[in-house]
Design a protein around this motif. Sequence first.
Motif: not given
Length: 98
Positions: A64-65, A76-77, A82-87
């Motif tokens: 959270a940020r 905004l809070d 969850k996020a999708v990351m591509f490596a």
Amino acid sequence: MTKQELVRSITQSLGSIYPGYEISALMVRVTLETLGEVAAAELLGGGEVPLPGLGKLKSRDVAARKGRNPRTGETLDIPAHKAVMFAACKDLKEAMKP
């Protein structure tokens, strides 16, 4: 590249690699849609999805940020999610270098 262009390109490539097999655009489209469903289920479960020759899709937790609306400047809070990351794989990284 659009989805239709991707399907057409894969169909043509497979047709030239495997000339004795009849590979239809429908088969390729259904395969890509199924890949998307399987990958989404794996990522939602916290796993990884390998994409041979490209890299991996990974699920990661984002804390959270505080954020800011650029239009209004309002603070905004942003909740944790969850996020999708591509490596990218090593070979793709090397190929992309100038």
